[in-house]
Design a protein around this motif. Structure first.
Motif, PDB file in Angstrom:
ATOM      1  N   PRO A   1      -5.328  16.740   0.624  1.00  0.00           N
ATOM      2  CA  PRO A   1      -6.517  16.069   1.165  1.00  0.00           C
ATOM      3  C   PRO A   1      -6.129  15.208   2.368  1.00  0.00           C
ATOM      4  CG  PRO A   1      -6.323  15.747  -1.212  1.00  0.00           C
ATOM      5  CD  PRO A   1      -5.027  16.322  -0.746  1.00  0.00           C
ATOM      6  N   VAL A   2      -7.095  14.909   3.205  1.00  0.00           N
ATOM      7  CA  VAL A   2      -6.889  13.935   4.275  1.00  0.00           C
ATOM      8  C   VAL A   2      -6.956  12.545   3.655  1.00  0.00           C
ATOM      9  CG1 VAL A   2      -7.869  12.949   6.374  1.00  0.00           C
ATOM     10  CG2 VAL A   2      -7.784  15.428   6.069  1.00  0.00           C
ATOM     11  N   ILE A   3      -5.999  11.690   4.015  1.00  0.00           N
ATOM     12  CA  ILE A   3      -5.921  10.342   3.454  1.00  0.00           C
ATOM     13  C   ILE A   3      -6.094   9.356   4.598  1.00  0.00           C
ATOM     14  CG2 ILE A   3      -4.550   8.758   2.058  1.00  0.00           C
ATOM     15  CD1 ILE A   3      -2.916  11.212   1.145  1.00  0.00           C
ATOM     16  N   ASP A   4      -7.208   8.660   4.604  1.00  0.00           N
ATOM     17  CA  ASP A   4      -7.518   7.742   5.690  1.00  0.00           C
ATOM     18  C   ASP A   4      -6.948   6.363   5.386  1.00  0.00           C
ATOM     19  OD1 ASP A   4      -8.477   6.360   7.816  1.00  0.00           O
ATOM     20  OD2 ASP A   4     -10.587   6.794   7.470  1.00  0.00           O
ATOM     21  N   LEU A   5      -5.800   6.077   5.987  1.00  0.00           N
ATOM     22  CA  LEU A   5      -5.142   4.777   5.834  1.00  0.00           C
ATOM     23  C   LEU A   5      -5.168   4.015   7.154  1.00  0.00           C
ATOM     24  CD1 LEU A   5      -2.053   5.965   3.733  1.00  0.00           C
ATOM     25  CD2 LEU A   5      -4.218   5.040   2.905  1.00  0.00           C
ATOM     26  N   SER A   6      -6.179   4.295   7.969  1.00  0.00           N
ATOM     27  CA  SER A   6      -6.248   3.655   9.284  1.00  0.00           C
ATOM     28  C   SER A   6      -6.542   2.164   9.185  1.00  0.00           C
ATOM     29  CB  SER A   6      -7.293   4.345  10.150  1.00  0.00           C
ATOM     30  OG  SER A   6      -8.551   4.362   9.508  1.00  0.00           O
ATOM     31  N   ALA A   7      -7.089   1.715   8.056  1.00  0.00           N
ATOM     32  CA  ALA A   7      -7.325   0.271   7.845  1.00  0.00           C
ATOM     33  C   ALA A   7      -6.397  -0.264   6.773  1.00  0.00           C
ATOM     34  CB  ALA A   7      -8.780   0.023   7.470  1.00  0.00           C
ATOM     35  N   PHE A   8      -5.209   0.297   6.692  1.00  0.00           N
ATOM     36  CA  PHE A   8      -4.239  -0.057   5.659  1.00  0.00           C
ATOM     37  C   PHE A   8      -3.767  -1.509   5.824  1.00  0.00           C
ATOM     38  CE2 PHE A   8       0.038  -0.361   3.972  1.00  0.00           C
ATOM     39  CZ  PHE A   8      -0.044   0.320   2.772  1.00  0.00           C
ATOM     40  N   THR A   9      -3.725  -2.234   4.715  1.00  0.00           N
ATOM     41  CA  THR A   9      -3.301  -3.636   4.733  1.00  0.00           C
ATOM     42  C   THR A   9      -2.341  -3.888   3.593  1.00  0.00           C
ATOM     43  OG1 THR A   9      -5.435  -4.313   5.632  1.00  0.00           O
ATOM     44  CG2 THR A   9      -4.066  -6.033   4.671  1.00  0.00           C
ATOM     45  N   LEU A  10      -1.185  -4.463   3.916  1.00  0.00           N
ATOM     46  CA  LEU A  10      -0.261  -4.895   2.870  1.00  0.00           C
ATOM     47  C   LEU A  10      -0.749  -6.201   2.264  1.00  0.00           C
ATOM     48  CD1 LEU A  10       3.282  -4.256   4.398  1.00  0.00           C
ATOM     49  CD2 LEU A  10       2.247  -3.047   2.476  1.00  0.00           C
ATOM     50  N   PRO A  11      -0.490  -6.419   0.985  1.00  0.00           N
ATOM     51  CA  PRO A  11      -0.899  -7.686   0.368  1.00  0.00           C
ATOM     52  C   PRO A  11       0.031  -8.828   0.765  1.00  0.00           C
ATOM     53  CG  PRO A  11       0.248  -6.324  -1.225  1.00  0.00           C
ATOM     54  CD  PRO A  11       0.111  -5.490   0.018  1.00  0.00           C
ATOM     55  N   THR A  12      -0.523 -10.028   0.809  1.00  0.00           N
ATOM     56  CA  THR A  12       0.287 -11.229   1.020  1.00  0.00           C
ATOM     57  C   THR A  12       0.964 -11.627  -0.286  1.00  0.00           C
ATOM     58  OG1 THR A  12      -1.717 -12.515   0.652  1.00  0.00           O
ATOM     59  CG2 THR A  12      -1.090 -12.089   2.929  1.00  0.00           C
ATOM     60  N   SER A  13       1.872 -12.581  -0.208  1.00  0.00           N
ATOM     61  CA  SER A  13       2.583 -13.064  -1.401  1.00  0.00           C
ATOM     62  C   SER A  13       1.797 -14.227  -1.994  1.00  0.00           C
ATOM     63  CB  SER A  13       3.998 -13.518  -1.036  1.00  0.00           C
ATOM     64  OG  SER A  13       4.742 -12.430  -0.527  1.00  0.00           O
ATOM     65  N   PRO A  14       1.212 -14.059  -3.167  1.00  0.00           N
ATOM     66  CA  PRO A  14       0.335 -15.094  -3.715  1.00  0.00           C
ATOM     67  C   PRO A  14       1.119 -16.211  -4.410  1.00  0.00           C
ATOM     68  CG  PRO A  14       0.439 -13.269  -5.223  1.00  0.00           C
ATOM     69  CD  PRO A  14       1.286 -12.877  -4.033  1.00  0.00           C
ATOM     70  N   ALA A  15       0.401 -17.248  -4.733  1.00  0.00           N
ATOM     71  CA  ALA A  15       0.927 -18.352  -5.548  1.00  0.00           C
ATOM     72  C   ALA A  15      -0.188 -18.785  -6.488  1.00  0.00           C
ATOM     73  CB  ALA A  15       1.380 -19.511  -4.661  1.00  0.00           C
ATOM     74  N   PHE A  16       0.149 -19.604  -7.508  1.00  0.00           N
ATOM     75  CA  PHE A  16      -0.904 -20.132  -8.358  1.00  0.00           C
ATOM     76  C   PHE A  16      -0.440 -21.424  -9.007  1.00  0.00           C
ATOM     77  CE2 PHE A  16       1.559 -17.999 -11.621  1.00  0.00           C
ATOM     78  CZ  PHE A  16       1.293 -18.660 -12.811  1.00  0.00           C
ATOM     79  N   SER A  17      -1.431 -22.191  -9.416  1.00  0.00           N
ATOM     80  CA  SER A  17      -1.176 -23.434 -10.149  1.00  0.00           C
ATOM     81  C   SER A  17      -1.951 -23.396 -11.454  1.00  0.00           C
ATOM     82  CB  SER A  17      -1.594 -24.647  -9.311  1.00  0.00           C
ATOM     83  OG  SER A  17      -2.978 -24.575  -9.017  1.00  0.00           O
TER      84      SER A  17
END
Length: 631
Positions: free
Chosen positions: A481-497
């Motif tokens: 299949p064609v895979i549209d990753l033209s708006a691909f975004t890596l996740p940031t490194s989260p934190a929590f309290s």
């Protein structure tokens, strides 16, 4: 008011269409899947999603013939950047509808307006197969289809994927024919007779002999004019493309062979052996040993000749030479028309080519009569291949090349596309004996640039629209299949309290995430933020950040203790309005809580319990304070 109402509606549509959409990348408009002999075919369905979805349903709705199917879930929880599944339907002309859901709520709907399950043919031979100067008879029926593109360079990198109605004198029959010739008329006759759509691939090549076809199918040189471009595999390469490239996508009923005019002096045995070589190679390329061939009896140039006719009949029925050698028929070769019987200037102005409307009508009628019920029940069609699965890996540690795509399986060649061909790369060239013509794929065709067939099974890159194809040693091609990753975004490194590091049994805990450019994914499985819950036991918690296709590494774990025994001093305030777990401290407790009428609480401390100003235990409450250790 009308203007404001219209503006509100437009804004609603824009917001709705701009949110949570899907696209269908497979099948294509007017694509026809070859049906089996039970009048059924599997339809491959694939597409892209641009927000989170957890279910994709599909159905086909009958336009002409066939049966509307029930909604069927083709995939749950799609991943790897695309969705994919199949549904089975009977022969007919359909509209395909696809719905995407999240939490049983409809996210988006898309459709393919015209899609067929019917009969697919590859045309091969010479000029009366390819067509050329003179008239053409495009189809009248809407269900007659073709690849409207032609390129005599037969270059894999210039073969678009798309389908069109065979209409107009300038319509091509891809991958090679540049006019409809008589095949539009045959398509009309088949649609009216069978009640299902028809698709043609064009691989005939004017002026070619059986020897040209045999040698080129085996990759051997032959004596021939330079315009035949045997350096590019002509004439056979176009048939290879039809059965191994396009045929993999749609399936195929048969090859329609119309050739013999260039073999007036060829003895029956060389003709028989030459065409048998081509048949065998086409079956090897298709990976379908029973691929049907329908062989016309044709030799007129301008008079009929016995050699090719006897060779054609031997392919169909076999031949015993007196009391000597026997040449067996080739399995699954069927008798086509005897077009030598269609003669005279009404049908052929030059005595050879069916270059009049009357000639093409007779040509089509003759072919139609041989494609009868016996042929359709006796031939064994090649079905469409499943789409090639692709795995997606997110490279969180290398944001410059964040995407890795891979396919599995032992294939001979790999090709990856991350862009469309340019106009120059898309141009197909054709010659009609005097002039060169150029054409480009119609709007809406998939026109992928396959970078190199010597790639590996893995590719790494940046945001783009990707697809893969692979070739086996047989030359058969499989497509992802064609895979549209033209708006691909890596996740940031989260934190929590956390709201506390220790809570009593039945107390609530609040975990609050930060620094995530997508959705928080807690180790509990929850995705809300902040996350409020009542922990049952002492446990450690983490959170990840999830974008559409990727998940970050988990944060360092934070342990939350569930116990009424606290190691440090406790300072208590607020209201106790129900029965609560006790407070215990290995040190001291200071409290200015107000215990309401329905409240119930106990304090236990190893050193002291101090009730400070403001503390109140109303009459009728249950309250106890004592000095004692805890653990």
């Amino acid at each position: 008011m009308n203007y404001k109402l219209l503006l509100s509606i437009l804004l609603f549509v824009l917001v709705k269409n701009g949110f949570a959409q899907i696209t269908i990348t497979h099948p294509f408009e007017r694509m026809v899947y070859q049906r089996n002999n039970s009048n059924q075919a599997k339809i491959n369905i694939a597409g892209n999603y641009y927000s989170a979805i957890d279910r994709v349903d599909a159905r086909v709705v009958s336009i002409t013939g066939g049966n509307t199917t029930a909604w069927t879930t083709i995939q749950s929880n799609p991943s790897n950047g695309y969705f994919y599944g199949t549904i089975t339907a009977t022969g007919g002309w359909y509209r395909l509808e696809v719905n995407a859901y999240r939490n049983n709520t409809l996210v988006d709907s898309k459709s393919i307006q015209k899609l067929g399950i019917g009969e697919v043919f590859a045309i091969a031979g010479q000029s009366n197969a390819q067509g050329g100067a003179g008239v053409s008879t495009p189809a009248e029926e809407d269900m007659v289809n073709t690849v409207n593109y032609s390129n005599n360079l037969t270059d894999y990198n210039r073969l678009p994927i798309g389908f069109s109605k065979m209409e107009g004198d300038s319509c091509k029959i891809g991958p090679f024919h540049y006019v409809p010739w008589a095949w539009g008329k045959l398509g009309d006759l088949l649609v009216r007779k069978l009640g299902v759509p028809v698709l043609f691939y064009g691989a005939g090549h004017g002026g070619t002999s059986s020897n040209d076809w045999s040698k080129s199918s085996q990759g051997l040189p032959y004596d021939g004019e330079s315009w035949k471009r045997q350096d590019l595999g002509a004439p056979y390469r176009a048939l290879e493309n039809s059965v191994a490239y396009y045929g993999s996508l749609t399936g195929l009923r048969a090859v329609l062979w119309h050739q013999g005019e260039s073999d007036p002096e060829t003895f029956f045995l060389p003709y028989y052996e030459n065409v048998r070589n081509v048949i065998n190679k086409s079956r090897e390329n298709a990976e379908h040993t029973s691929l049907a061939w329908v062989v016309a009896r044709v030799s007129r140039n301008p008079e009929p000749h016995d050699g090719p006719i006897l060779g054609q009949n031997t392919l169909i029925s076999g031949f015993q030479v007196g009391g000597g050698d026997y040449y067996p028929p080739v399995p699954y070769v069927f008798a086509g028309p005897n077009t030598d019987n269609i003669n005279g200037s009404t049908y052929r102005t030059d005595g050879i080519h069916f270059d009049t409307y009357a000639g093409q009508i007779e040509f089509a009628n003759a072919w139609n009569s041989t494609l009868d019920n016996t042929f359709f029940t006796s031939s064994i069609p090649m079905m469409a291949s499943a789409l090639l699965p692709v795995s997606l890996t997110c490279n969180n540690s290398t944001p410059a090349t964040p995407i890795t795509l891979s396919v599995t399986g032992g294939f001979n060649k790999y090709a990856w596309s991350n862009r469309q061909n340019t106009v120059q790369e898309s141009i197909g060239f054709n010659y009609n004996g005097c002039c060169q013509y150029t054409n480009i794929p119609p709007v809406g065709y998939e026109n992928l640039n396959w970078r190199t067939l010597d790639s590996t099974s893995i590719t790494t890159g940046t945001a783009a629209r990707y697809a893969a194809n692979v070739r086996k040693s047989s030359k058969k091609v499989f497509f992802s299949p064609v895979i549209d990753l033209s708006a691909f975004t890596l996740p940031t490194s989260p934190a929590f309290s956390s709201s506390a590091t220790q809570v009593r049994p039945n107390d609530s805990l609040v975990l609050t995430g930060s620094n995530c450019n997508g959705t928080f994914l807690w180790s509990t499985g929850a995705t809300t933020n902040p996350l409020t819950f009542v922990p049952s036991t002492t446990n450690s918690y983490t959170v990840q950040c999830k974008t559409l296709y990727c998940i970050s590494a988990a944060t360092s774990p934070q342990t939350i203790t569930v116990s009424s025994c606290f190691p440090d001093n406790l300072n208590l305030n607020g209201t106790v309005s129900s029965a609560e777990s006790p407070y215990s401290s290995q040190q001291s407790i200071q409290s200015n809580q107000i215990i309401q009428l329905s409240g119930k609480i106990n304090y236990t401390a190893a050193k002291k319990v101090e009730l400070r100003p403001g503390f109140e235990a109303k009459s009728g409450t249950v309250f106890q304070a004592m000095i004692s250790g805890c653990n």
